[in-house]
Structures are given as structure tokens and as C-alpha cells.
Design a protein around this motif. Structure first.
Motif, short mmCIF file in Angstrom:
data_model
loop_
_atom_site.label_atom_id
_atom_site.label_comp_id
_atom_site.label_asym_id
_atom_site.label_seq_id
_atom_site.Cartn_x
_atom_site.Cartn_y
_atom_site.Cartn_z
N MET A 110 0.71 -1.49 0.02
CA MET A 110 0.13 -0.27 0.17
C MET A 110 0.72 1.40 0.41
O MET A 110 1.85 1.35 0.86
CB MET A 110 -1.14 -0.19 1.59
N SER A 111 0.65 1.60 -1.04
CA SER A 111 1.79 2.72 -1.06
C SER A 111 0.84 4.15 -0.01
O SER A 111 0.20 4.10 0.38
CB SER A 111 1.44 3.71 -2.64
N LEU A 112 1.76 4.93 -0.03
CA LEU A 112 1.07 6.43 1.14
C LEU A 112 0.47 6.91 0.26
O LEU A 112 -0.75 7.41 1.26
CB LEU A 112 2.41 7.01 1.30
N THR A 113 0.16 7.41 -0.80
CA THR A 113 -0.95 7.74 -1.92
C THR A 113 -2.03 7.04 -1.49
O THR A 113 -3.19 7.72 -0.90
CB THR A 113 -0.51 7.97 -2.96
N SER A 114 -1.71 5.28 -1.73
CA SER A 114 -3.19 4.77 -1.65
C SER A 114 -3.76 4.63 0.03
O SER A 114 -4.78 4.60 0.34
CB SER A 114 -2.82 3.91 -2.00
N ALA A 115 -2.73 4.81 0.81
CA ALA A 115 -3.55 4.62 2.17
C ALA A 115 -3.95 5.84 2.18
O ALA A 115 -5.24 5.98 3.29
CB ALA A 115 -1.95 4.76 2.79
N THR A 116 -3.43 7.34 1.38
CA THR A 116 -4.16 8.56 2.46
C THR A 116 -5.47 8.72 1.73
O THR A 116 -6.80 9.30 2.34
CB THR A 116 -3.15 9.59 1.22
N LEU A 117 -5.29 8.13 0.07
CA LEU A 117 -6.37 8.38 -0.64
C LEU A 117 -7.44 7.67 -0.02
O LEU A 117 -9.06 7.46 0.56
CB LEU A 117 -6.81 7.85 -2.47
N ALA A 118 -7.23 6.45 0.84
CA ALA A 118 -8.74 5.36 1.06
C ALA A 118 -9.01 5.83 2.47
O ALA A 118 -10.13 5.68 3.20
CB ALA A 118 -7.76 3.59 1.22
N PHE A 119 -7.64 6.47 3.52
CA PHE A 119 -7.90 7.15 4.48
C PHE A 119 -9.60 7.88 4.02
O PHE A 119 -10.45 8.34 5.05
CB PHE A 119 -6.87 7.56 4.88
N VAL A 120 -9.24 8.78 3.57
CA VAL A 120 -10.17 10.32 3.17
C VAL A 120 -11.50 9.38 2.74
O VAL A 120 -12.28 10.09 2.89
CB VAL A 120 -8.95 11.13 1.99
N LEU A 121 -11.20 8.49 1.63
CA LEU A 121 -12.31 7.61 1.77
C LEU A 121 -13.07 7.38 2.21
O LEU A 121 -14.54 7.58 2.38
CB LEU A 121 -11.65 6.63 0.27
N GLY A 122 -12.76 6.37 3.40
CA GLY A 122 -13.83 5.94 3.93
C GLY A 122 -14.40 7.28 5.06
O GLY A 122 -15.28 6.82 5.46
N ALA A 123 -13.38 7.70 5.48
CA ALA A 123 -13.98 9.26 5.95
C ALA A 123 -14.75 9.85 5.16
O ALA A 123 -15.99 10.22 6.42
CB ALA A 123 -13.09 10.26 6.39
N ALA A 124 -15.32 9.81 4.28
CA ALA A 124 -16.68 10.07 3.60
C ALA A 124 -17.85 9.69 3.54
O ALA A 124 -18.47 10.35 3.45
CB ALA A 124 -15.92 10.97 1.85
N THR A 125 -16.70 8.29 3.68
CA THR A 125 -18.62 7.54 3.64
C THR A 125 -18.65 7.73 5.04
O THR A 125 -20.13 7.36 5.82
CB THR A 125 -18.23 6.52 3.79
N LEU A 126 -17.76 7.97 6.26
CA LEU A 126 -18.36 8.36 7.37
C LEU A 126 -19.19 9.44 7.88
O LEU A 126 -20.01 9.34 8.42
CB LEU A 126 -17.02 7.94 8.13
N VAL A 127 -18.69 10.39 7.05
CA VAL A 127 -18.87 11.85 7.53
C VAL A 127 -20.64 11.85 7.16
O VAL A 127 -21.44 12.65 7.66
CB VAL A 127 -17.95 12.98 7.10
N ARG A 128 -20.39 10.77 5.38
CA ARG A 128 -21.99 11.26 5.46
C ARG A 128 -23.51 10.48 5.75
O ARG A 128 -24.26 10.48 6.20
CB ARG A 128 -22.54 10.08 4.15
N ASN A 129 -22.50 9.73 7.12
CA ASN A 129 -23.44 8.92 8.24
C ASN A 129 -23.68 9.73 9.49
O ASN A 129 -23.46 9.31 11.07
CB ASN A 129 -23.03 7.67 8.09
N ALA A 130 -23.04 10.69 9.47
CA ALA A 130 -22.69 11.21 9.94
C ALA A 130 -23.65 11.76 11.88
O ALA A 130 -23.47 12.42 12.74
CB ALA A 130 -21.82 12.91 10.65
#
Length: 458
Positions: free
Chosen positions: A185-205
Motif C-alpha cells: 500500500m503506497s502512501l498515496t493509496s493509504a491516504t486516498l483510502a483513509f479520506v474515502l473511508g472518512a467521506a463515507t463516515l461523515v455522510r452518516n454523521a
């Protein structure tokens, strides 16, 4: 702040709107990675020289999931169709790659853009693969979006939290120089996956358990501090241990940091959920007690206390705006004692209840009807001059006379009321308005009852 509706809590509302911007960021950077492959700009998909790369299939799936989040923010049928289409496609791509990883097949290669670039890099020993951690993270994000769509918010949040946890393991590896933690997992992949997971989380805040962390209550504030400390403190301790104790196993330290951090965050989230629930119940009880303190128990109209608060506010507004449009009606039932003496207090109470309902349904939403004494009611009419107040009073006079109260009007005839009107001036106070309305009310009774005083502007 409307504490009864979590969607309206400031942090919840402000957090939910972050979903689209976060998805747009992922969309842009995933396209940048794919552009890097096409334009042979390696730094766009491999941020660390000779480190892991963001695989083109990873970038493609992140692009699709970002598009799914953006389409989910829209309410049209086209947006829903697009959401389902790209989500299913992303889910299938991720599943095919996971199957390849667990069964030594290579079906995902047929679906990978720029696969010839990947093959060339692997041939010279560079890291470029969509590993198990990346695949699992994107699968969890896909399932989280699906759970939100079919209205399983708690499950959706658990999946979002899990999808965020995996990239944090990679971050720990990059921070401590532990390649076993980030693997492919590259640093870019980790960062994008983290941000994408956060986006799904905040939609459901607006749903638990995340909303408890964002709540405006003390428990929410405490939980936010604990979450920050819960990750920062173990990470700091791990850093000190690795730098000052050379004999310590770095993998063990990294694993300890990750487990401790997420255990603390999990416990804090559960604790915040229960504490916020208790605080909401207390807040609701306080609101009920406050409402009861301002409500007449028989008629459920505002009582004298609420009336005084309301008319004081209107008098202050009148003085600030230098207007003369505020009137007060005071009315009571003619010969009400005869109702109690003849039919009993139960029928007397029924007459009061029926009259209260009539008064409430006969005025505007901006007006206030209150019961301030036995059979005595007041109607506050903001932004209303004498002519308007007299029209309202005339309508009420006629409506009361037509009012049917079972047990009284069917046996003893109609009830009537007398009404006094007071007009506010710049020197008016609550006491002076009440005194003037009371004077006019008793003048109406003295002049024969079932009438309004004054009959004309004085």
C-alpha cells in the motif's frame, strides 16, 4: 441549537457537508495517478522513490467509489442509477482482485488499465500491486456505501470505521519505518483510502455511534478530546520507544500502537454513545419540565408566565422598531359561575377546554393565546392596529356564541364572552397593558356583556 434533532447539531451538520469535498479530492488524485501512468510521470502514482506504487486498479476503484459518493449526494433518479452502477462495478473489481490474491488467479489483470506499465515495473523489481489490505479497505468502503443506501446506518459506520483503521496501520508503518505494516500500500493509496473511508463516515454523521462523538453535550466534547489523545499518545510513546530503546522489536511496538489506539477509540465511541443518550434524555426531561412550567394544565394553553415573557418581548420589539402595532385582547366567559353552580366543575372545565381550542384555532401562528386566570384569557396580537384587533375580537365574539359544548350548550343555551382591547404605546408596560385591557373588559360587562370595549379608537 435544536438538541432534539441530531442532524441540526452544528458539528453534525458541518461534518456531513464534508462528504462531497472529500470525495472530490479522492476523485482528483485518483485521476492524477492514472494520468501519471499514461504520461509516464512516476511521482504521481509512486510518491516515495522505490517505494510502493498506487496500482492503476486501485486508482480506478477509488475513482468509482468517489463518483458513487458524489452521486449519492444527489436525489435524482439519474444520480441513483449512476450510484448503483459505479458501486456495483467497484465492488466487482475489488472482489475479483481479492479472489486473485487468495486463489492465485490473475483475472484482475484483464481489468487493469496500464497493465503493461505495471508488468514492466515488476520486471525491474519495483513494487506495484493492489495488495490484500488495499483490496479489503476498498471492499469495506463499498459495503459501507451499500449499507447506507439500504438504510443500515450503524452497520455502515462500523464498516467505515474498519476501512479507516486499515490505512492507519500503513501510516504507522510509514511513520516508524516498518515496511511490514504498509506492504504493497503506497502512501498515496493509504491516504486516498483513509479520506474515502472518512467521506463515507461523515455522510452518516447524524447516526450513532459517530454522532455521539460530534454531539454538543459534554460527553461529545470529552469524547473528541479522548479520540485525539487516544491516537496521539500511543503513537508518541511508540516513537520514543523505537528511538531510545534499540533492542525493542519495531513490529511489536507498531502493533501495540495500532491496537491500543483503536481500542481506546472504540471504547471512547461506545462511552460517548451511552453518555450522549443519557444527556439527551436529561435535556428532553428539562425541556418537558420547562414546558410544563409555562403551560396551563387544564387547557394546555400558555400560562401567565409564558404570556408575560411573550408580551415583554413584543413590547421591546415595538420600542426598538418604533411601531405602534401591538394590541392585547382580554376576555372571559359571561356568567361563568352559573356554569359551575348549575352543571358542576367538570362541565365548567369542559367549557374552558372547548373555548381554549376555539381561541387557538381562530388566530395566527404569530399570535399568542394564554389562560391567565380562572375563566380569563388573553390574546396578544403583534403587528396589529386597533382596527385589526377589533376585527379579531368581533370574530371571536361570534365564534364563541356559536360554540357547542356537550353537556352545557345543548341543555342551557349558548355561552358568551366579553372582550376588552388595549393598545400598546411606546410607554406601555406589561402591567399597564393588562390594567387597560382589564378596565375595558369590565366596561364591556357593565355595558351589557357579550360585547367589545372600546367600540372605537379612543
Amino acid at each position: 441549537m435544536n438538541s432534539a434533532y441530531p442532524r441540526h447539531w452544528p458539528l453534525v451538520a458541518n461534518t456531513r457537508v464534508l462528504a462531497a469535498p472529500l470525495a472530490i479530492l479522492c476523485l482528483i488524485f485518483s485521476l492524477s495517478a492514472l494520468f501519471g501512468y499514461g504520461a509516464e510521470i512516476e511521482v504521481l502514482y509512486r510518491p516515495i522513490e522505490n517505494g510502493p506504487a498506487t496500482h492503476p486498479l486501485t486508482a480506478s476503484i477509488i475513482f468509482l467509489l468517489s463518483l458513487a459518493i458524489l452521486s449519492a449526494e444527489r436525489s435524482s433518479k439519474i444520480a441513483e442509477a449512476l450510484f448503483i452502477s459505479v458501486l456495483v462495478f467497484a465492488f466487482c473489481l475489488t472482489t475479483v482482485n481479492l479472489i486473485d490474491l487468495t486463489s492465485d488467479t490473475t483475472n484482475a489483470n484483464l481489468l487493469t488499465p496500464f497493465f503493461e506499465v505495471v508488468t514492466a515495473e515488476l520486471a525491474i523489481g519495483k513494487k506495484n500491486a493492489m495488495g490484500f489490505n488495499t483490496s479489503l479497505t476498498l471492499l469495506l468502503i463499498s459495503l459501507s456505501l451499500l449499507s447506507q443506501h439500504i438504510n443500515f446506518p450503524t452497520l455502515a459506520q462500523l464498516l467505515s470505521f474498519s476501512s479507516i483503521a486499515i490505512p492507519t496501520v500503513s501510516f504507522t508503518g510509514y511513520a516508524y519505518g516498518l515496511d511490514k505494516f504498509y506492504g504493497q500500500m503506497s502512501l498515496t493509496s493509504a491516504t486516498l483510502a483513509f479520506v474515502l473511508g472518512a467521506a463515507t463516515l461523515v455522510r452518516n454523521a447524524h447516526n450513532n455511534p459517530f454522532r455521539s462523538i460530534l454531539s454538543p453535550y459534554f460527553g461529545g466534547s470529552l469524547a473528541r478530546i479522548q479520540v485525539i489523545i487516544g491516537y496521539a499518545f500511543p503513537a508518541f510513546i511508540g516513537y520514543l520507544m523505537l528511538n531510545f530503546f534499540t533492542s525493542i522489536d519495531g513490529v511489536a511496538v507498531g502493533l501495540l500502537v495500532v491496537v491500543m489506539s483503536w481500542f481506546i477509540i472504540l471504547m471512547v465511541s461506545i462511552s460517548a454513545m451511552f453518555q450522549t443518550s443519557a444527556e439527551q434524555k436529561t435535556q428532553k426531561l428539562m425541556q418537558q419540565l420547562e414546558q410544563q412550567a409555562e403551560t396551563d394544565p387544564l387547557t394546555h394553553l400558555p400560562n401567565r408566565r409564558r404570556f408575560v415573557e411573550f408580551i415583554t418581548h413584543e413590547i421591546n420589539r415595538l420600542n426598538r422598531q418604533r411601531r405602534k402595532d401591538l394590541c392585547l385582547l382580554m376576555l372571559d366567559i359571561d356568567h361563568f359561575k352559573r356554569v359551575n353552580d348549575t352543571a358542576g366543575h367538570e362541565i365548567g372545565d369542559r367549557v374552558l377546554i372547548y373555548l381554549a381550542k376555539l381561541l387557538s384555532s381562530s388566530v395566527r401562528n404569530v399570535d399568542l393565546v394564554a389562560r391567565i386566570g380562572g375563566e380569563e384569557f388573553v390574546v396578544v396580537l403583534p403587528d396589529t392596529n386597533f382596527a385589526g384587533a377589533h376585527r379579531v375580537a368581533s370574530h371571536l365574539l361570534e365564534a364563541v356564541e356559536r360554540l357547542e359544548v356537550p353537556g352545557w350548550t345543548d341543555q342551557h343555551g349558548n355561552i358568551t364572552t366579553s372582550i376588552g382591547i388595549a393598545i400598546a404605546t411606546k410607554d406601555s408596560s406589561v402591567e399597564s397593558l393588562l390594567a387597560e385591557a382589564d378596565t375595558q373588559l369590565y366596561r364591556a360587562k357593565a355595558n351589557g356583556r357579550n360585547r367589545i370595549e372600546p367600540t372605537a379608537m379612543q
